[in-house]
Design a protein around this motif. Sequence first.
Motif, PDB file in Angstrom:
ATOM      1  N   SER A 186       0.843  -1.199   0.000  1.00 33.33           N
ATOM      2  CA  SER A 186       0.000   0.000   0.000  1.00 33.33           C
ATOM      3  C   SER A 186       0.871   1.239   0.000  1.00 33.33           C
ATOM      4  O   SER A 186       1.933   1.261   0.646  1.00 33.33           O
ATOM      5  N   LEU A 187       0.437   2.262  -0.702  1.00 37.73           N
ATOM      6  CA  LEU A 187       1.145   3.530  -0.622  1.00 37.73           C
ATOM      7  C   LEU A 187       1.017   4.048   0.807  1.00 37.73           C
ATOM      8  O   LEU A 187      -0.049   4.012   1.410  1.00 37.73           O
ATOM      9  N   LEU A 215       7.492  -4.917  -5.264  1.00 41.55           N
ATOM     10  CA  LEU A 215       6.408  -4.441  -4.407  1.00 41.55           C
ATOM     11  C   LEU A 215       5.570  -3.436  -5.179  1.00 41.55           C
ATOM     12  O   LEU A 215       6.111  -2.538  -5.837  1.00 41.55           O
ATOM     13  N   VAL A 216       4.266  -3.589  -5.095  1.00 39.26           N
ATOM     14  CA  VAL A 216       3.333  -2.678  -5.751  1.00 39.26           C
ATOM     15  C   VAL A 216       2.517  -1.984  -4.673  1.00 39.26           C
ATOM     16  O   VAL A 216       1.834  -2.644  -3.886  1.00 39.26           O
ATOM     17  N   ARG A 217       2.603  -0.653  -4.626  1.00 38.88           N
ATOM     18  CA  ARG A 217       1.957   0.129  -3.571  1.00 38.88           C
ATOM     19  C   ARG A 217       0.876   1.026  -4.166  1.00 38.88           C
ATOM     20  O   ARG A 217       1.127   2.169  -4.547  1.00 38.88           O
ATOM     21  N   PRO A 218      -0.348   0.528  -4.285  1.00 43.10           N
ATOM     22  CA  PRO A 218      -1.410   1.356  -4.863  1.00 43.10           C
ATOM     23  C   PRO A 218      -1.872   2.444  -3.901  1.00 43.10           C
ATOM     24  O   PRO A 218      -1.771   2.321  -2.685  1.00 43.10           O
ATOM     25  N   THR A 219      -2.399   3.500  -4.493  1.00 47.10           N
ATOM     26  CA  THR A 219      -3.128   4.501  -3.724  1.00 47.10           C
ATOM     27  C   THR A 219      -4.519   3.927  -3.431  1.00 47.10           C
ATOM     28  O   THR A 219      -4.717   2.733  -3.498  1.00 47.10           O
ATOM     29  N   GLY A 220      -5.493   4.769  -3.104  1.00 46.78           N
ATOM     30  CA  GLY A 220      -6.822   4.273  -2.780  1.00 46.78           C
ATOM     31  C   GLY A 220      -7.427   3.467  -3.914  1.00 46.78           C
ATOM     32  O   GLY A 220      -7.453   3.914  -5.064  1.00 46.78           O
ATOM     33  N   LEU A 221      -7.915   2.269  -3.610  1.00 45.50           N
ATOM     34  CA  LEU A 221      -8.477   1.390  -4.634  1.00 45.50           C
ATOM     35  C   LEU A 221      -9.967   1.651  -4.813  1.00 45.50           C
ATOM     36  O   LEU A 221     -10.693   1.839  -3.838  1.00 45.50           O
ATOM     37  N   VAL A 235      -6.880   4.542  -7.735  1.00 43.01           N
ATOM     38  CA  VAL A 235      -6.671   3.767  -8.960  1.00 43.01           C
ATOM     39  C   VAL A 235      -7.732   2.665  -9.000  1.00 43.01           C
ATOM     40  O   VAL A 235      -8.001   2.023  -7.980  1.00 43.01           O
ATOM     41  N   PRO A 236      -8.387   2.450 -10.144  1.00 39.00           N
ATOM     42  CA  PRO A 236      -9.325   1.334 -10.247  1.00 39.00           C
ATOM     43  C   PRO A 236      -8.614  -0.008 -10.086  1.00 39.00           C
ATOM     44  O   PRO A 236      -7.492  -0.185 -10.572  1.00 39.00           O
ATOM     45  N   ALA A 259      10.171  -1.067  -5.547  1.00 42.09           N
ATOM     46  CA  ALA A 259       8.883  -0.809  -4.922  1.00 42.09           C
ATOM     47  C   ALA A 259       8.230   0.339  -5.675  1.00 42.09           C
ATOM     48  O   ALA A 259       8.788   1.436  -5.732  1.00 42.09           O
ATOM     49  N   LEU A 260       7.087   0.087  -6.268  1.00 41.44           N
ATOM     50  CA  LEU A 260       6.442   1.049  -7.164  1.00 41.44           C
ATOM     51  C   LEU A 260       5.113   1.517  -6.604  1.00 41.44           C
ATOM     52  O   LEU A 260       4.222   0.714  -6.340  1.00 41.44           O
ATOM     53  N   GLY A 261       4.971   2.823  -6.436  1.00 38.44           N
ATOM     54  CA  GLY A 261       3.676   3.397  -6.120  1.00 38.44           C
ATOM     55  C   GLY A 261       2.851   3.471  -7.386  1.00 38.44           C
ATOM     56  O   GLY A 261       3.365   3.824  -8.455  1.00 38.44           O
ATOM     57  N   VAL A 262       1.561   3.122  -7.302  1.00 40.32           N
ATOM     58  CA  VAL A 262       0.717   3.070  -8.501  1.00 40.32           C
ATOM     59  C   VAL A 262      -0.574   3.858  -8.272  1.00 40.32           C
ATOM     60  O   VAL A 262      -1.241   3.689  -7.256  1.00 40.32           O
ATOM     61  N   SER A 263      -0.919   4.693  -9.249  1.00 40.40           N
ATOM     62  CA  SER A 263      -2.187   5.418  -9.222  1.00 40.40           C
ATOM     63  C   SER A 263      -2.642   5.660 -10.655  1.00 40.40           C
ATOM     64  O   SER A 263      -1.918   5.364 -11.608  1.00 40.40           O
ATOM     65  N   SER A 264      -3.831   6.216 -10.796  1.00 44.25           N
ATOM     66  CA  SER A 264      -4.314   6.618 -12.132  1.00 44.25           C
ATOM     67  C   SER A 264      -3.486   7.797 -12.626  1.00 44.25           C
ATOM     68  O   SER A 264      -2.865   8.514 -11.826  1.00 44.25           O
TER      69      SER A 264
END
Length: 203
Positions: A101-102, A146-152, A176-177, A198-203
């Motif tokens: 998680s981010l 590592l994948v760190r999404p913002t709010g899903l 991010v959807p 480790a990657l932060g991911v968002s739209s």
Amino acid sequence: MKITIIGGSQGTGAQLASLAQDAGHEVTVLSRSGRAPSGVSTLTGDAADPETVSAAVSGADAVVVTVGGAKGVPHQRAAVTRATVKAMQAQGVRRLVVQSSLGAGNSSSQLPGPLGLITRVALAKPLADHNEQESAVTGSGLDWTLVRPTGLTDKDPTGTWRALEVGSEGKLRGSVPRRDLAACMLQILTDDSTVGKALGVSS
């Protein structure tokens, strides 16, 4: 590719299972419920149990961990991830992608405006679990990402996303959807340049 998804009965894991199957991969999902998208192989069991996880990852080319927290079970994500790492080491499976998680580690700096502080305070307990989870991954000796999404969200996918390391130029957005996150993770599985990142991911 043979892909095992730990925790793929719903959410991002289920989306990933569906996308991977559609792309021609052989997918196995391990979950307590035994649910999975139609046509995907399923295993029912406790993902924190070493024997159960060992059977799930046997013969896999890659493993993805997408488990969430469990009510009344502290540090569930970390326990499952540790069991997965041990099973992969024993089975000789190298490629591991883990949904964190981010806000975990030093990644709150990637959030826009005051969201970094708000996230650290409001999500202190889940982030503690994610931090322990990430430690198990980074110390594993495996080929991890590592994948760190913002709010899903469950919004319709856009087909695009941003994946940034801490310190990279730019900021991530607040959400991010799940379908887009799953597509990002599927792409990462075959991208050797993401190993050890480790990657932060968002739209």
